[in-house]
Design a protein around this motif. Structure first.
Motif, PDB file in Angstrom:
ATOM      1  N   GLU A  78     126.796  97.797  83.170  1.00 48.19           N
ATOM      2  CA  GLU A  78     125.646  97.286  83.907  1.00 48.19           C
ATOM      3  C   GLU A  78     124.326  97.915  83.504  1.00 48.19           C
ATOM      4  N   ARG A  79     124.403  99.239  83.253  1.00 53.75           N
ATOM      5  CA  ARG A  79     123.145  99.942  82.998  1.00 53.75           C
ATOM      6  C   ARG A  79     122.671  99.805  81.551  1.00 53.75           C
ATOM      7  N   ASN A  80     121.350  99.888  81.368  1.00 55.69           N
ATOM      8  CA  ASN A  80     120.783  99.797  80.016  1.00 55.69           C
ATOM      9  C   ASN A  80     121.313 100.906  79.122  1.00 55.69           C
ATOM     10  N   THR A  81     121.646 100.555  77.909  1.00 61.28           N
ATOM     11  CA  THR A  81     121.962 101.580  76.912  1.00 61.28           C
ATOM     12  C   THR A  81     120.649 102.161  76.414  1.00 61.28           C
ATOM     13  N   ILE A  82     120.606 103.466  76.356  1.00 64.83           N
ATOM     14  CA  ILE A  82     119.422 104.122  75.794  1.00 64.83           C
ATOM     15  C   ILE A  82     119.832 104.737  74.465  1.00 64.83           C
ATOM     16  N   VAL A  83     119.224 104.273  73.397  1.00 66.23           N
ATOM     17  CA  VAL A  83     119.543 104.811  72.067  1.00 66.23           C
ATOM     18  C   VAL A  83     118.586 105.972  71.801  1.00 66.23           C
ATOM     19  N   LYS A  84     119.177 107.154  71.640  1.00 67.05           N
ATOM     20  CA  LYS A  84     118.340 108.353  71.443  1.00 67.05           C
ATOM     21  C   LYS A  84     118.437 108.835  70.004  1.00 67.05           C
ATOM     22  N   ILE A  85     117.293 109.138  69.431  1.00 66.30           N
ATOM     23  CA  ILE A  85     117.258 109.737  68.085  1.00 66.30           C
ATOM     24  C   ILE A  85     116.308 110.917  68.210  1.00 66.30           C
ATOM     25  N   GLY A  86     116.846 112.106  68.290  1.00 61.57           N
ATOM     26  CA  GLY A  86     116.016 113.290  68.541  1.00 61.57           C
ATOM     27  C   GLY A  86     115.290 113.096  69.867  1.00 61.57           C
ATOM     28  N   ASP A  87     113.971 113.244  69.862  1.00 56.48           N
ATOM     29  CA  ASP A  87     113.261 113.067  71.138  1.00 56.48           C
ATOM     30  C   ASP A  87     112.637 111.679  71.263  1.00 56.48           C
ATOM     31  N   VAL A  88     113.100 110.762  70.428  1.00 54.08           N
ATOM     32  CA  VAL A  88     112.628 109.376  70.499  1.00 54.08           C
ATOM     33  C   VAL A  88     113.733 108.536  71.129  1.00 54.08           C
ATOM     34  N   SER A  89     113.368 107.620  72.031  1.00 49.69           N
ATOM     35  CA  SER A  89     114.440 106.798  72.613  1.00 49.69           C
ATOM     36  C   SER A  89     114.024 105.339  72.765  1.00 49.69           C
ATOM     37  N   PHE A  90     115.025 104.491  72.681  1.00 51.17           N
ATOM     38  CA  PHE A  90     114.855 103.037  72.832  1.00 51.17           C
ATOM     39  C   PHE A  90     115.601 102.585  74.079  1.00 51.17           C
ATOM     40  N   GLY A  91     114.982 101.745  74.892  1.00 53.25           N
ATOM     41  CA  GLY A  91     115.709 101.149  76.008  1.00 53.25           C
ATOM     42  C   GLY A  91     115.403 101.796  77.352  1.00 53.25           C
ATOM     43  N   GLY A  92     114.627 102.864  77.342  1.00 50.32           N
ATOM     44  CA  GLY A  92     114.261 103.511  78.604  1.00 50.32           C
ATOM     45  C   GLY A  92     112.822 103.196  78.951  1.00 50.32           C
ATOM     46  N   ASP A  93     112.059 104.208  79.418  1.00 49.97           N
ATOM     47  CA  ASP A  93     110.674 103.870  79.764  1.00 49.97           C
ATOM     48  C   ASP A  93     109.679 104.162  78.639  1.00 49.97           C
ATOM     49  N   GLU A  94     110.206 104.490  77.455  1.00 48.71           N
ATOM     50  CA  GLU A  94     109.318 104.641  76.296  1.00 48.71           C
ATOM     51  C   GLU A  94     109.326 103.347  75.495  1.00 48.71           C
ATOM     52  N   LEU A  95     108.186 103.030  74.900  1.00 50.85           N
ATOM     53  CA  LEU A  95     108.130 101.909  73.951  1.00 50.85           C
ATOM     54  C   LEU A  95     108.031 102.493  72.555  1.00 50.85           C
ATOM     55  N   GLN A  96     108.767 101.949  71.616  1.00 46.75           N
ATOM     56  CA  GLN A  96     108.714 102.468  70.244  1.00 46.75           C
ATOM     57  C   GLN A  96     108.109 101.435  69.302  1.00 46.75           C
ATOM     58  N   VAL A  97     107.234 101.899  68.446  1.00 44.52           N
ATOM     59  CA  VAL A  97     106.690 101.023  67.413  1.00 44.52           C
ATOM     60  C   VAL A  97     107.074 101.595  66.048  1.00 44.52           C
TER      61      VAL A  97
END
Ligand code: PEP
Ligand code: MN
Length: 338
Positions: A78-97
């Motif tokens: 159910e919950r979003n997967t958060i893909v973490k690479i070091g201190d960068v993450s995708f799928g949480g409250d950060e946006l990555q460009v």
């Protein structure tokens, strides 16, 4: 099928169900939530196997999985997967460009553009070293030498690196250099490539195929998850329609659709999605407004001289401007860009 355990199920009761299923030869995908445990039964025949799971202590209910995708779907996860690479993450409250040229062209170009996209606020740099070109006579990329330049740029700037892998035989080599393996649109259904990458513990960006339906795209992600690679980021990059004004038709609706059907992060590529640099800025904004977790954008120090995709590449100045505008939007969306 999914086995939903009762709220108060004990670990012994969970273990009993697990061993019963393992003995019957089924794989299990365990999802231990804060409130209850959910077990996904992997295997096509679970429905027909006459499993008496409801008789087990601690089992609340058994529900069929109605979609062909078991691991990528929300039903089991159910919950979003958060893909973490070091201190960068995708799928949480950060946006990555992710930003950079279509292709790595030279050491100087890559080192220069790395400084520029970093100054603009990106944390990840893109650059193709193996280029899947429509024509065999077009520039095919610098191959491993290009990866070496990308690695040097990472060393100098701290940016993470994403680059496309086109051949199952080069996955091991590429995984040594890059932080994210990119699977291009033309390879979304290259099942040998998907299978090979599924065995790596390396984040992967899976682009939507040129004419892939939503379900075909999720099933391609399913290959990666089923092989054991859980760090999958989806990328909408436009699909082929009757329209020829733009290079592709960017399907912004795919963002909320994929966020609803799957638990995986979703990013958008407005560069390949439109083929026109002037459309990159508005479509980047539209993507974030639709709920995308990030963007992948082509930036070239001198688009007029680019060896590939110059017409859709932003100048570093326009990229910096875009990032500032996206930052305002990020605030309104309760997300963080910088
Ligand atoms: C790319 O990102 O350089 C690329 C080739 O994109 P796509 O696979 O989406 O065409
Ligand atoms: Mn390109």
């Amino acid at each position: 099928m999914i086995v939903v355990m009762e709220m108060r199920a004990t670990s012994e009761q969970i273990e009993a169900v697990k061993s019963y299923l393992t003995e019957k030869g089924f794989g299990i995908h365990l999802s231990q939530g804060e409130e209850r445990t959910i077990m996904g039964i992997i295997g096509n025949d679970a429905q027909k196997a006459n499993l008496n799971l409801e008789n087990f202590e601690g089992v609340d209910k058994v529900v069929p999985i109605l979609t062909p995708y078991k691991l990528a779907g929300r039903q089991m996860h159910e919950r979003n997967t958060i893909v973490k690479i070091g201190d960068v993450s995708f799928g949480g409250d950060e946006l990555q460009v992710m930003a950079g040229p279509c292709a790595v062209e030279s050491r100087e170009q890559i080192l220069e553009v790395a400084e520029m996209v970093k100054a603009g606020g990106a944390k990840i740099m893109r650059g193709g070293a193996f280029k899947p070109r429509t024509s065999p006579y077009s520039f095919q990329g610098l191959e491993e030498q290009g990866l070496k330049y990308l690695a040097e740029a990472r060393e100098k700037t701290g940016l993470l690196i994403i680059s496309e892998v086109v051949d199952p035989r080069s996955v091991a080599m590429m995984a040594e250099y890059v932080d994210i393996l990119q699977i291009g649109a033309r390879n979304m259904q290259n099942f040998a490539l998907l299978r090979e990458i599924s065995h790596y513990k390396k984040p992967v960006l899976l682009k939507r195929g040129l004419s892939a339906t939503i379900e075909e795209w999720i099933m391609a992600a399913e290959y990666l998850l089923a092989g054991g690679n859980e760090d999958v980021i989806l990328c909408e990059r436009g699909i082929r329609t009757f329209e020829t004004y733009t290079r592709n038709t960017l399907d912004i609706s795919a963002v909320p659709i994929m966020k609803t059907l799957t638990h995986l992060p979703v990013v958008v590529d407005p560069s390949h999605g439109t083929g026109k640099w002037r459309l990159v800025n508005p479509m980047a904004k539209a993507s974030l407004a639709a709920g995308a977790d990030g963007l992948i954008i082509e930036v070239h120090p001198n688009p007029k001289e680019a060896l590939s995709d110059g017409p859709q590449s932003l100048t570093p100045e326009n990229f910096t401007l875009l990032m500032q505008e996206l930052n305002v939007l990020a605030g309104a969306m309760n997300k963080r860009l910088f």
